[in-house]
Design a protein around this motif. Sequence first.
Motif, PDB file in Angstrom:
ATOM      1  N   UNK A  55       7.198  -3.565   9.110  1.00  0.00           N
ATOM      2  CA  UNK A  55       7.337  -2.631   9.383  1.00  0.00           C
ATOM      3  C   UNK A  55       7.031  -1.111   8.987  1.00  0.00           C
ATOM      4  N   UNK A  56       5.688  -0.785   8.670  1.00  0.00           N
ATOM      5  CA  UNK A  56       4.926   0.224   7.806  1.00  0.00           C
ATOM      6  C   UNK A  56       4.453   0.807   8.929  1.00  0.00           C
ATOM      7  N   UNK A  57       3.751  -0.503  10.202  1.00  0.00           N
ATOM      8  CA  UNK A  57       3.476   0.880  11.054  1.00  0.00           C
ATOM      9  C   UNK A  57       3.187   0.599  12.133  1.00  0.00           C
ATOM     10  N   UNK A  58       4.748   1.120  11.887  1.00  0.00           N
ATOM     11  CA  UNK A  58       5.631   2.294  12.947  1.00  0.00           C
ATOM     12  C   UNK A  58       5.567   3.366  12.507  1.00  0.00           C
ATOM     13  N   UNK A  59       6.749   4.477  13.478  1.00  0.00           N
ATOM     14  CA  UNK A  59       6.840   6.026  13.171  1.00  0.00           C
ATOM     15  C   UNK A  59       8.385   4.804  12.527  1.00  0.00           C
ATOM     16  N   UNK A  60       8.631   5.482  11.248  1.00  0.00           N
ATOM     17  CA  UNK A  60       9.899   5.414  10.542  1.00  0.00           C
ATOM     18  C   UNK A  60      10.741   7.254  10.508  1.00  0.00           C
ATOM     19  N   UNK A  61      12.090   6.898  10.184  1.00  0.00           N
ATOM     20  CA  UNK A  61      13.347   8.360  10.291  1.00  0.00           C
ATOM     21  C   UNK A  61      12.092   9.165   9.705  1.00  0.00           C
ATOM     22  N   UNK A  62      11.845  10.621  10.453  1.00  0.00           N
ATOM     23  CA  UNK A  62      11.020  11.654   9.885  1.00  0.00           C
ATOM     24  C   UNK A  62      12.481  12.354   8.537  1.00  0.00           C
ATOM     25  N   UNK A  63      13.382  11.549   7.997  1.00  0.00           N
ATOM     26  CA  UNK A  63      13.684  12.842   6.665  1.00  0.00           C
ATOM     27  C   UNK A  63      13.439  11.590   5.577  1.00  0.00           C
ATOM     28  N   UNK A  64      12.489  10.903   5.864  1.00  0.00           N
ATOM     29  CA  UNK A  64      12.119   9.560   4.624  1.00  0.00           C
ATOM     30  C   UNK A  64      13.337   8.137   5.171  1.00  0.00           C
ATOM     31  N   UNK A  65      12.481   6.866   4.993  1.00  0.00           N
ATOM     32  CA  UNK A  65      12.595   5.945   4.350  1.00  0.00           C
ATOM     33  C   UNK A  65      14.373   5.643   4.107  1.00  0.00           C
ATOM     34  N   UNK A  66      15.832   4.872   4.527  1.00  0.00           N
ATOM     35  CA  UNK A  66      16.581   5.601   3.789  1.00  0.00           C
ATOM     36  C   UNK A  66      16.997   4.786   3.178  1.00  0.00           C
ATOM     37  N   UNK A  67      16.204   3.672   2.527  1.00  0.00           N
ATOM     38  CA  UNK A  67      16.082   3.140   1.535  1.00  0.00           C
ATOM     39  C   UNK A  67      15.316   3.825   0.083  1.00  0.00           C
ATOM     40  N   UNK A  68      14.718   4.928   0.417  1.00  0.00           N
ATOM     41  CA  UNK A  68      13.818   5.621  -0.028  1.00  0.00           C
ATOM     42  C   UNK A  68      14.634   6.786  -0.936  1.00  0.00           C
ATOM     43  N   UNK A  69      15.548   7.751   0.403  1.00  0.00           N
ATOM     44  CA  UNK A  69      16.138   8.098   0.006  1.00  0.00           C
ATOM     45  C   UNK A  69      17.800   8.035  -0.888  1.00  0.00           C
ATOM     46  N   UNK A  70      18.265   6.804  -0.049  1.00  0.00           N
ATOM     47  CA  UNK A  70      19.119   6.471  -1.201  1.00  0.00           C
ATOM     48  C   UNK A  70      18.130   6.046  -2.754  1.00  0.00           C
ATOM     49  N   UNK A  71      17.991   5.814  -2.733  1.00  0.00           N
ATOM     50  CA  UNK A  71      17.311   5.052  -4.261  1.00  0.00           C
ATOM     51  C   UNK A  71      16.707   7.045  -5.352  1.00  0.00           C
ATOM     52  N   UNK A  72      16.449   7.881  -3.909  1.00  0.00           N
ATOM     53  CA  UNK A  72      16.600   9.400  -4.761  1.00  0.00           C
ATOM     54  C   UNK A  72      17.454   9.891  -5.407  1.00  0.00           C
ATOM     55  N   UNK A 109       6.820  11.119   6.027  1.00  0.00           N
ATOM     56  CA  UNK A 109       5.737  10.588   5.258  1.00  0.00           C
ATOM     57  C   UNK A 109       5.372   9.609   5.175  1.00  0.00           C
ATOM     58  N   UNK A 110       4.045   8.793   5.051  1.00  0.00           N
ATOM     59  CA  UNK A 110       3.143   7.838   5.176  1.00  0.00           C
ATOM     60  C   UNK A 110       4.065   6.188   4.742  1.00  0.00           C
ATOM     61  N   UNK A 111       4.520   6.030   5.223  1.00  0.00           N
ATOM     62  CA  UNK A 111       5.346   4.878   4.934  1.00  0.00           C
ATOM     63  C   UNK A 111       4.981   3.549   3.598  1.00  0.00           C
ATOM     64  N   UNK A 112       3.954   3.670   3.478  1.00  0.00           N
ATOM     65  CA  UNK A 112       3.064   2.930   2.469  1.00  0.00           C
ATOM     66  C   UNK A 112       3.252   3.610   0.894  1.00  0.00           C
ATOM     67  N   UNK A 113       3.222   5.048   1.383  1.00  0.00           N
ATOM     68  CA  UNK A 113       3.114   5.811  -0.020  1.00  0.00           C
ATOM     69  C   UNK A 113       5.304   5.773  -0.545  1.00  0.00           C
ATOM     70  N   UNK A 114       5.498   5.756   0.909  1.00  0.00           N
ATOM     71  CA  UNK A 114       6.894   5.965   0.629  1.00  0.00           C
ATOM     72  C   UNK A 114       7.532   4.887  -0.324  1.00  0.00           C
ATOM     73  N   UNK A 115       6.987   3.363  -0.020  1.00  0.00           N
ATOM     74  CA  UNK A 115       7.148   1.834  -0.395  1.00  0.00           C
ATOM     75  C   UNK A 115       6.691   2.118  -1.660  1.00  0.00           C
ATOM     76  N   UNK A 116       5.941   2.979  -2.049  1.00  0.00           N
ATOM     77  CA  UNK A 116       5.343   2.769  -3.755  1.00  0.00           C
ATOM     78  C   UNK A 116       6.084   3.801  -4.302  1.00  0.00           C
ATOM     79  N   UNK A 117       6.451   5.253  -3.617  1.00  0.00           N
ATOM     80  CA  UNK A 117       7.906   5.952  -4.169  1.00  0.00           C
ATOM     81  C   UNK A 117       8.930   5.021  -4.832  1.00  0.00           C
ATOM     82  N   UNK A 118       9.281   4.826  -3.303  1.00  0.00           N
ATOM     83  CA  UNK A 118      10.962   3.578  -3.629  1.00  0.00           C
ATOM     84  C   UNK A 118      10.453   2.671  -4.740  1.00  0.00           C
ATOM     85  N   UNK A 119       9.378   1.806  -5.140  1.00  0.00           N
ATOM     86  CA  UNK A 119       9.339   1.342  -5.830  1.00  0.00           C
ATOM     87  C   UNK A 119       9.204   1.624  -8.152  1.00  0.00           C
ATOM     88  N   UNK A 120       8.062   3.131  -7.541  1.00  0.00           N
ATOM     89  CA  UNK A 120       8.521   4.217  -8.807  1.00  0.00           C
ATOM     90  C   UNK A 120       9.887   4.637  -8.782  1.00  0.00           C
TER      91      UNK A 120
END
Length: 406
Positions: A68-85, A279-290
């Motif tokens: 899932x993280x090898x492809x384009x994702x929404x320019x605004x950010x992963x939906x789950x990360x935006x929700x977590x923020x 933003x890089x999806x791997x970094x976004x997944x890391x930020x989601x955990x953080x």
Amino acid sequence: MATTTTAPARISARIGGIAESATLAVDAKAKALKAAGRPVIGFGAGEPDFPTPPAVVAAAQAACADPRNHRYTPASGLPELREAIAAKTLRDSGYEIAPAQVLVTNGGKQAVYEAFATLLDPGDEVLLPAPYWTTYPEAITLASGVPVTVVCGPEADFLPSVDQLEAARTARTKVLLWCSPSNPTGAVASRELTEAVGRWAVEHGIWVVTDEIYEHLVYDGAEALSMPVVVPELADTCVVLNGVAKTYAMTGWRVGWLAGPADVVKAATNLQSHLSSNVCNVAQRAALEAVSGPLDAVAEMRSAFDRRRRTIVELLRAIPGVECPTPRGAFYAYASVQEILGKELRGARPQTSVDLAAAVLEHAEVAVVPGEAFGTPGFFRLSYALGDDDLRTGVERMGALLSEAK
């Protein structure tokens, strides 16, 4: 008759006018000298010396293997990360926003630039309290705005009064930049000042761009306050900037965000869709955990920073001619060296803090950032986000040199 033609400039005036980041330049020079074998100690970069928490690293490692993280994702950010923020923002500052009011950016710097690019038209003025972070005026100018510096001295804890802001306000004033806890001074605005400035901004229809990147790094009972929480009626004309860099020791992961009114966030997202996409999806997944996890790591860092804060202030105050107020936030000491300027030091008479910083690097092998980078000459900024031994050795080495000034 032959005509003379002038070749077009190779670099545009807009880009050619950008000054190099002084803090990164000092850090790069210190690291280069160290790599060349010189025992340089650097106080330049605002970067925690702790590793990113293991759970965050593990989340990134798992994300690398997920297609899932090898492809384009929404320019605004992963939906789950935006929700977590949005959830983290409510938890940490009391500011309630919807996920649609969040744009995930490539670090805090991109959030700064996109906020100004979205809000400013050519000639719009931005009130910029000084000392200021070196990137702010460059981002304002790039967005065709005009930075209007409001100088704040140590007698006022480097924070502007409403009277100062009002004196600087004109018909072209559109935005106030607010940063508390502050880079470069470590100042933390009181509730009374935060409320007074917020109500002044509402009264005059002035937007506030508030940088909250150091929200968890406060000491001595200081409180990091979010201006739209203290003044709720400001929310419709306020953009909040933040990120994972300082709180979670993730400076290199490059994940920040801006939050604000839905129309502003949508417009900034349109800009980002052309500028960098997601933003890089791997970094976004890391930020989601953080942002979804506990704040244990920052509590440990804050305890270390508090110890170093007290140490560096004590050491700086022991140097003849140096004055240093006690910072109550972030991880910077902002020390005045004005009494040393013009005195003889190793065969020269440094007239500016730039000259003095160069002498300190050459003769003491210590790298500091001069106050010119922050709009207030005559000061040194020293980050105390480095090991205790290096901190003590570096300041003592610098102090021994500066004590020679006559």
